[in-house]
Design a protein around this motif. Structure first.
Motif, PDB file in Angstrom:
ATOM      1  N   ALA A 516       0.825  -1.209   0.000  1.00 22.41           N
ATOM      2  CA  ALA A 516       0.000   0.000   0.000  1.00 22.41           C
ATOM      3  C   ALA A 516       0.858   1.258   0.000  1.00 22.41           C
ATOM      4  CB  ALA A 516      -0.937  -0.007   1.198  1.00 22.41           C
ATOM      5  N   ASP A 517       1.974   1.220   0.712  1.00 22.68           N
ATOM      6  CA  ASP A 517       2.819   2.406   0.860  1.00 22.68           C
ATOM      7  C   ASP A 517       3.778   2.611  -0.305  1.00 22.68           C
ATOM      8  OD1 ASP A 517       3.718   4.614   2.667  1.00 22.68           O
ATOM      9  OD2 ASP A 517       5.609   3.507   2.584  1.00 22.68           O
ATOM     10  N   ALA A 518       3.857   1.633  -1.208  1.00 15.72           N
ATOM     11  CA  ALA A 518       4.864   1.665  -2.276  1.00 15.72           C
ATOM     12  C   ALA A 518       4.760   2.884  -3.171  1.00 15.72           C
ATOM     13  CB  ALA A 518       4.775   0.384  -3.112  1.00 15.72           C
ATOM     14  N   ILE A 519       3.566   3.471  -3.290  1.00 17.31           N
ATOM     15  CA  ILE A 519       3.375   4.569  -4.242  1.00 17.31           C
ATOM     16  C   ILE A 519       3.559   5.945  -3.615  1.00 17.31           C
ATOM     17  CG2 ILE A 519       1.782   3.165  -5.601  1.00 17.31           C
ATOM     18  CD1 ILE A 519      -0.514   4.832  -4.424  1.00 17.31           C
ATOM     19  N   THR A 520       3.771   6.019  -2.300  1.00 17.71           N
ATOM     20  CA  THR A 520       3.881   7.310  -1.627  1.00 17.71           C
ATOM     21  C   THR A 520       4.985   8.160  -2.250  1.00 17.71           C
ATOM     22  OG1 THR A 520       3.085   6.392   0.466  1.00 17.71           O
ATOM     23  CG2 THR A 520       4.323   8.457   0.574  1.00 17.71           C
ATOM     24  N   GLY A 521       4.626   9.379  -2.612  1.00 18.13           N
ATOM     25  CA  GLY A 521       5.603  10.306  -3.178  1.00 18.13           C
ATOM     26  C   GLY A 521       5.882  10.106  -4.652  1.00 18.13           C
ATOM     27  N   ARG A 522       5.231   9.128  -5.266  1.00 17.29           N
ATOM     28  CA  ARG A 522       5.435   8.888  -6.709  1.00 17.29           C
ATOM     29  C   ARG A 522       4.142   8.378  -7.338  1.00 17.29           C
ATOM     30  NH1 ARG A 522       9.347   3.470  -6.787  1.00 17.29           N
ATOM     31  NH2 ARG A 522       8.535   2.480  -4.913  1.00 17.29           N
ATOM     32  N   TRP A 523       3.069   9.061  -7.025  1.00 12.11           N
ATOM     33  CA  TRP A 523       1.764   8.648  -7.531  1.00 12.11           C
ATOM     34  C   TRP A 523       1.745   8.597  -9.056  1.00 12.11           C
ATOM     35  CZ3 TRP A 523      -3.098  10.738  -4.548  1.00 12.11           C
ATOM     36  CH2 TRP A 523      -3.136  10.131  -3.288  1.00 12.11           C
ATOM     37  N   GLY A 524       1.089   7.578  -9.564  1.00 10.09           N
ATOM     38  CA  GLY A 524       0.887   7.428 -10.997  1.00 10.09           C
ATOM     39  C   GLY A 524       1.829   6.441 -11.653  1.00 10.09           C
ATOM     40  N   THR A 525       3.059   6.365 -11.186  1.00  4.02           N
ATOM     41  CA  THR A 525       4.081   5.607 -11.920  1.00  4.02           C
ATOM     42  C   THR A 525       3.915   4.087 -11.799  1.00  4.02           C
ATOM     43  OG1 THR A 525       5.568   5.869 -10.017  1.00  4.02           O
ATOM     44  CG2 THR A 525       5.760   7.465 -11.807  1.00  4.02           C
ATOM     45  N   LEU A 526       3.946   3.568 -10.566  1.00  2.00           N
ATOM     46  CA  LEU A 526       3.837   2.119 -10.394  1.00  2.00           C
ATOM     47  C   LEU A 526       2.461   1.612 -10.808  1.00  2.00           C
ATOM     48  CD1 LEU A 526       5.636   1.573  -6.953  1.00  2.00           C
ATOM     49  CD2 LEU A 526       6.592   1.450  -9.262  1.00  2.00           C
ATOM     50  N   GLU A 527       1.436   2.417 -10.503  1.00  2.00           N
ATOM     51  CA  GLU A 527       0.087   2.015 -10.850  1.00  2.00           C
ATOM     52  C   GLU A 527      -0.069   1.877 -12.358  1.00  2.00           C
ATOM     53  OE1 GLU A 527       1.312   4.482  -8.924  1.00  2.00           O
ATOM     54  OE2 GLU A 527      -0.397   5.603  -8.149  1.00  2.00           O
ATOM     55  N   CYS A 528       0.461   2.852 -13.092  1.00  2.00           N
ATOM     56  CA  CYS A 528       0.382   2.814 -14.549  1.00  2.00           C
ATOM     57  C   CYS A 528       1.145   1.614 -15.101  1.00  2.00           C
ATOM     58  CB  CYS A 528       0.922   4.116 -15.132  1.00  2.00           C
ATOM     59  SG  CYS A 528       0.683   4.291 -16.916  1.00  2.00           S
ATOM     60  N   GLU A 529       2.302   1.342 -14.529  1.00  2.00           N
ATOM     61  CA  GLU A 529       3.097   0.202 -14.975  1.00  2.00           C
ATOM     62  C   GLU A 529       2.342  -1.104 -14.749  1.00  2.00           C
ATOM     63  OE1 GLU A 529       7.533  -1.795 -14.244  1.00  2.00           O
ATOM     64  OE2 GLU A 529       7.046   0.166 -13.387  1.00  2.00           O
ATOM     65  N   ASP A 530       1.706  -1.229 -13.590  1.00  2.00           N
ATOM     66  CA  ASP A 530       0.928  -2.439 -13.305  1.00  2.00           C
ATOM     67  C   ASP A 530      -0.199  -2.625 -14.318  1.00  2.00           C
ATOM     68  OD1 ASP A 530       2.383  -3.168 -11.050  1.00  2.00           O
ATOM     69  OD2 ASP A 530       1.107  -2.031  -9.677  1.00  2.00           O
ATOM     70  N   ILE A 531      -0.900  -1.552 -14.613  1.00  2.00           N
ATOM     71  CA  ILE A 531      -2.030  -1.620 -15.544  1.00  2.00           C
ATOM     72  C   ILE A 531      -1.547  -1.947 -16.954  1.00  2.00           C
ATOM     73  CG2 ILE A 531      -3.866  -0.264 -16.640  1.00  2.00           C
ATOM     74  CD1 ILE A 531      -3.979   1.303 -13.913  1.00  2.00           C
ATOM     75  N   GLU A 532      -0.448  -1.323 -17.361  1.00  2.00           N
ATOM     76  CA  GLU A 532       0.055  -1.553 -18.717  1.00  2.00           C
ATOM     77  C   GLU A 532       0.604  -2.967 -18.905  1.00  2.00           C
ATOM     78  OE1 GLU A 532      -0.142   0.718 -21.599  1.00  2.00           O
ATOM     79  OE2 GLU A 532      -1.712   0.746 -20.092  1.00  2.00           O
ATOM     80  N   ILE A 533       1.251  -3.507 -17.880  1.00  2.54           N
ATOM     81  CA  ILE A 533       1.714  -4.895 -17.972  1.00  2.54           C
ATOM     82  C   ILE A 533       0.517  -5.824 -18.110  1.00  2.54           C
ATOM     83  CG2 ILE A 533       2.834  -6.764 -16.697  1.00  2.54           C
ATOM     84  CD1 ILE A 533       4.711  -4.672 -15.481  1.00  2.54           C
ATOM     85  N   ALA A 534      -0.549  -5.531 -17.346  1.00  4.01           N
ATOM     86  CA  ALA A 534      -1.763  -6.345 -17.436  1.00  4.01           C
ATOM     87  C   ALA A 534      -2.371  -6.259 -18.827  1.00  4.01           C
ATOM     88  CB  ALA A 534      -2.772  -5.884 -16.387  1.00  4.01           C
TER      89      ALA A 534
END
Length: 715
Positions: A516-534
């Motif tokens: 849950a805390d992985a995205i703190t301070g860098r919103w958008g990046t990891l989430e987008c990567e997860d969605i695009e890999i999917a």
């Protein structure tokens, strides 16, 4: 990409009441908006002291009248048909059975004895029949309540003017508020809005006690500095001791109130009105207190907010000597209110998410081990009395239903027995699509969960092409999964022919604190990567077509859609839908939760504007290229509608295809039946407008059918 067996049927395993089964007939209808709004919506249950009967609120909507009506229903846990307990009201809610079982109290707004309630009041009704009787005439109404153990009194919450004394003075203040000709909201408070409403001007939530026979009311906090938390002061914010002498409550100890969630615990002596703090620590948030049956311990939820804002909500216990400890520290889950001591005081019962599902747990206070009493799907609420346990549960394939939890056999296997069949008739005429849980390697090389919702009758192994919709959840610290959603209904969306994908990206809840805390301070990046890999993985499936990709989302999901529009190549997705999406984090400071921005973004915008801007879709506006439907409600104070309007205007200024659907009477969610129907219509119309590949395929298939139907020459 590894598939995991979907457990959506597990919560109904061994159902003895003949639960409604998915309809497989090809001629049966699929889910649509009218069917969705024709379903009854069940609320949290309450059990009689002997566990033999349950009462729950049931809301039914009328599409033509564009309104809903909530009544209370009585159900037997031993078997038998449900019976309507109330009929005269329009919104009868929050039922609670009296300790001796002779009355059911609830909150309603009615007209009785020549007096029409201007605000919700407390009523009581005998469960075996009769008329409801008004208990309170609180000038500013009743928000929540609980019974005293003696069954003669109720404690309730009402927002009052803290400078006044007595109910007569409050009544005069209420009249003055009604007579006020000015419309301005004037405040010096830092916390003055919450979700979709302004907090009452000059009023705070106090605890009151009312005698149910005489109607005499006493404000327990009158003349003290205490008040309940201004953010949702519901029945979970306080509890009454088993002897009825004390009330423990959570409160905000800060002199200046903001939406910070750093509550303390205090206790008040009911007779003397003397209150004293029990636990106050500026680094911690303490909430949802509940006494043990013996009255020697208080269970509550503790979150170490001073360490990090994403720290989990943990189970803690306080004893009579003032010693407290976190019990679930080694269990990486978020504990959800309400808490309920087991009848032996050796365990605490609560709901908690786990990898896209929500279960009911019993946490042993001696061994410090959790045990799943009932697994979801999604367990929404529960009630326990005299050894009888009922749950309100749902899944991706059926809306909330009430069931009795039983355990059978040497394996102590969970068995649910349905107590009602409110929605079986509607569900019996609708085909549902299959649901699949998948795991794959996402950002940072870590496993990420994704849920797929297929159209009814769809075979993913065949090469029949279907459009793919990425449905991105909000939060970001929430999760999609094996649950029913009234506003973004997965089955309804799949019924329109889409394969719906829901990725529980980094930042989602139910996968542990580090995730849950992985995205703190860098919103958008990891989430987008997860969605695009999917998306890339799904494009390898035989049914997928790269020219039929769409992405939709609400709130944080809307933020992600806008983020993707500025970061992905043109043509990656054919169209986007952005509902109540965040667009500019500096301008978002106009929202009600502005104190949270620096925690999530890791900076105040005036200290590090570049860092905040780097996490804002507006900073990448020059790259916007994909047609977008923007939807927003004017009464949204969590994501103010200026966010949606700015995004829409930016798209139009750059000649990017865009459409705006703006609701002047809706908030963060679209709640009115007619508005919801329009929402779904605009949603699907927009996606189908840009599904040109699908339109061409349909036209080609139609032509082929006509050609094959032509008679041979000379016939």
């Amino acid at each position: 990409m590894a598939a995991a067996k979907n457990k959506s049927d597990k919560s109904s395993k061994g159902d003895k009441s003949g639960k409604s089964k998915p309809v497989n007939r090809s001629d049966a209808a699929v889910m649509d908006v009218d069917a969705l709004w024709a379903m009854d919506r069940l609320g949290a249950p309450t059990l009689s002291p002997d566990g033999a009967q349950a009462v729950l609120p049931v809301t039914r909507f009328d599409m033509e009248k564009n309104q809903g009506r909530t009544t209370l229903w009585l159900l037997s846990t031993l078997g038998g048909a449900p019976r309507a307990l109330t009929q005269a009201g329009e919104k009868d809610g929050q039922p609670r059975w009296s300790p001796e079982g002779g009355l059911v109290a609830f909150v309603a707004r009615r007209e009785q004895e020549g007096h029409k309630d201007e605000a919700p009041q407390l009523y009581v009704i005998p469960p075996d029949g009769g008329e409801a009787r008004r208990v309170t005439r609180a000038p500013f109404g009743v928000d929540a309540f609980k019974w005293f153990p003696d069954g003669r009194r109720l404690a309730f919450v009402s927002w009052v003017d803290p400078t006044l004394k007595g109910q007569d003075a409050q009544a005069k203040a209420r009249q003055a508020e009604k007579d006020r000709k000015e419309t301005a909201y004037v405040t010096e408070e830092g916390f003055y809005r919450f979700w979709d409403h302004s907090l009452p001007m000059g009023r705070v939530p106090h605890l009151h006690v009312v005698d149910i026979e005489t109607g005499e009311v006493r404000d327990l906090f009158e003349g003290t500095p205490y008040e309940l938390s201004r953010a949702e002061p519901d029945a979970d914010t306080f509890d009454i001791s088993p002897d009825g002498r004390r009330i423990v409550f959570s409160f905000d100890p800060a002199e200046k109130k903001v939406l910070e969630y750093r509550n303390g615990l205090a206790e008040i002596d009911v007779r003397s009105g003397r209150a004293q703090p029990l636990l106050v620590d500026p680094d911690w948030d303490f909430s949802a207190p509940v006494y043990s049956h013996a009255g020697q311990h208080i269970a509550f939820i503790a979150s170490h907010q001073g360490l990090k804002h994403t720290m989990p909500a943990q189970l803690a216990v306080l004893d009579t000597h003032g010693h407290w400890a976190v019990l679930s520290e080694e269990w990486d889950h978020d504990v959800a209110a309400p808490l309920r001591w087991d009848e032996d005081d050796l365990g605490v019962i609560f709901c908690a998410e786990d990898r896209g599902r929500r279960h009911l747990y019993r946490f042993d206070v001696k061994t410090l081990h959790p045990f799943a009493l009932c697994e979801g799907g999604h367990i929404g609420s529960f009630a326990l009395s005299a050894g009888t346990l009922v749950v309100l549960h749902d899944s991706a394939s059926f809306p909330p239903r009430l069931s009795l939890v039983e355990r059978e056999g040497e394996a102590d296997e969970q068995v649910l027995r349905r107590l009602e069949s409110f929605n079986d008739e509607v569900l019996g005429t609708r085909r549902m699509g299959a649901v699949e849980e998948l795991w794959y390697e996402g950002a940072l090389g870590e496993l990420v969960q994704m849920w797929l919702y297929y159209p009814p009758g769809f075979d993913p192994k065949k090469k029949t092409k279907a459009p793919l919709m990425q449905l991105i959840h909000g939060g970001p610290h929430t999760a999609m999964g094996d649950s029913w959603h009234w506003r973004w209904n997965h089955q309804l969306m799949a019924a329109e022919g889409f394969v719906v994908a829901c990725v529980n990206y980094h930042g989602s809840s139910s996968f542990g604190n580090r995730f849950a805390d992985a995205i703190t301070g860098r919103w958008g990046t990891l989430e987008c990567e997860d969605i695009e890999i999917a998306t890339d993985l799904l494009l390898k499936q035989p049914w997928a077509d790269p020219k039929r990709l769409f992405a939709t989302g609400g709130s944080y999901g809307g933020y992600m859609v806008a983020w993707m529009n500025g970061h992905l190549a043109q043509g990656r997705y054919q169209a986007y839908v952005c509902h109540a999406g965040c667009f500019d984090w500096q301008a978002m400071f106009a929202n009600d939760a502005y104190h949270w921005h620096a925690k999530e973004l890791a900076a105040w915008y005036w200290d590090d504007p570049a860092r905040v801007a780097a996490q804002s879709p507006i900073a990448y506006a020059q790259h916007f290229n994909t047609p977008t439907l923007v939807i927003h409600g004017q009464l949204d104070y969590r994501v103010p509608d200026a966010q949606g309007l700015a995004y829409y205007n930016t798209l139009k200024a750059q000649n990017v295809d865009a459409k705006l659907v703006w609701f002047p009477d809706e908030n963060h969610w679209i709640l009115k039946p007619r508005n919801s129907k329009l929402w779904y219509r605009e949603f699907f119309d927009w996606l189908k407008r840009y599904d040109t590949a699908g339109a061409k395929a349909k036209a080609k298939a139609k032509t082929a059918v006509k050609t094959s139907a032509k008679p041979p020459r000379g016939a």
